[in-house]
Enzyme design. Structure first.
Site, PDB file in Angstrom:
ATOM      1  N   SER A  37      12.973   3.789   5.324  1.00 43.12           N
ATOM      2  CA  SER A  37      11.583   3.848   4.892  1.00 43.12           C
ATOM      3  C   SER A  37      11.254   5.210   4.294  1.00 43.12           C
ATOM      4  CB  SER A  37      10.588   3.437   5.957  1.00 43.12           C
ATOM      5  OG  SER A  37       9.362   3.134   5.325  1.00 43.12           O
TER       6      SER A  37
ATOM      7  N   HIS B 187       1.525  16.054   3.463  1.00 41.88           N
ATOM      8  CA  HIS B 187       0.457  16.549   2.599  1.00 41.88           C
ATOM      9  C   HIS B 187      -0.074  17.801   3.292  1.00 41.88           C
ATOM     10  CE1 HIS B 187       0.657  12.701   0.553  1.00 41.88           C
ATOM     11  NE2 HIS B 187       0.704  12.169   1.762  1.00 41.88           N
TER      12      HIS B 187
ATOM     13  N   CYS C 183      12.677   2.290  10.230  1.00 35.06           N
ATOM     14  CA  CYS C 183      13.073   1.035  10.845  1.00 35.06           C
ATOM     15  C   CYS C 183      14.544   1.123  11.240  1.00 35.06           C
ATOM     16  CB  CYS C 183      12.814  -0.129   9.897  1.00 35.06           C
ATOM     17  SG  CYS C 183      13.678   0.006   8.329  1.00 35.06           S
TER      18      CYS C 183
END
Length: 135
Positions: A80, A85, A100
């Site tokens: 994934s 940020h 995952c």
């Protein structure tokens, strides 16, 4: 041309690529501003975090918003992603770690926390899976 895939091999492949995982959301505050401005440093940090979590890095992209400004970046994983940020003017970083399979996002978060040394943090973990599927 390869032959047909046996049902045992197909089952092994299904287990390796399970569509279930843990999504960790971390709000990290009180971080030294200089740790939140460098695309290169944050890229290296998140790649190291992915490796520590047993995830496979596919690609990364980071964008800086100018000298002394924040960064937004993502490390794309076979399992994934990890994104960050930053707002150096606030000493704040928002990290998003979704993995995952057998990858362990908590190990990735530990690497990020150790490097950034936030004075405060809030972490949420969400188990994700196809609707109706139990962990």
């Amino acid at each position: 041309m390869p032959g047909p895939v046996s049902s045992a091999a197909a089952a092994d492949n299904t287990l390796e690529h399970r569509p279930t995982g843990t999504h960790v959301l971390a709000d990290l505050g009180g971080i030294a501003a200089e740790k939140l401005c460098s695309c290169e440093w944050l890229d290296t940090l998140l790649r190291s975090a992915a490796q520590a979590a047993n995830a496979r890095v596919l690609h990364s992209h980071f964008h800086g918003f100018g000298d002394g400004q924040g960064v937004t970046g993502v490390v794309l994983l076979a399992e994934s992603h990890i994104s960050i940020h930053t707002w150096p003017e606030c000493g704040f970083a928002a990290a998003d770690i979704f993995m995952c399979g057998d990858a362990q996002p908590e190990l990735a978060l530990a690497i990020v926390m150790e490097a950034l040394q936030p004075a405060s943090h809030s972490v949420q973990s969400i188990y994700r899976s196809p609707p109706g599927r139990l962990p």
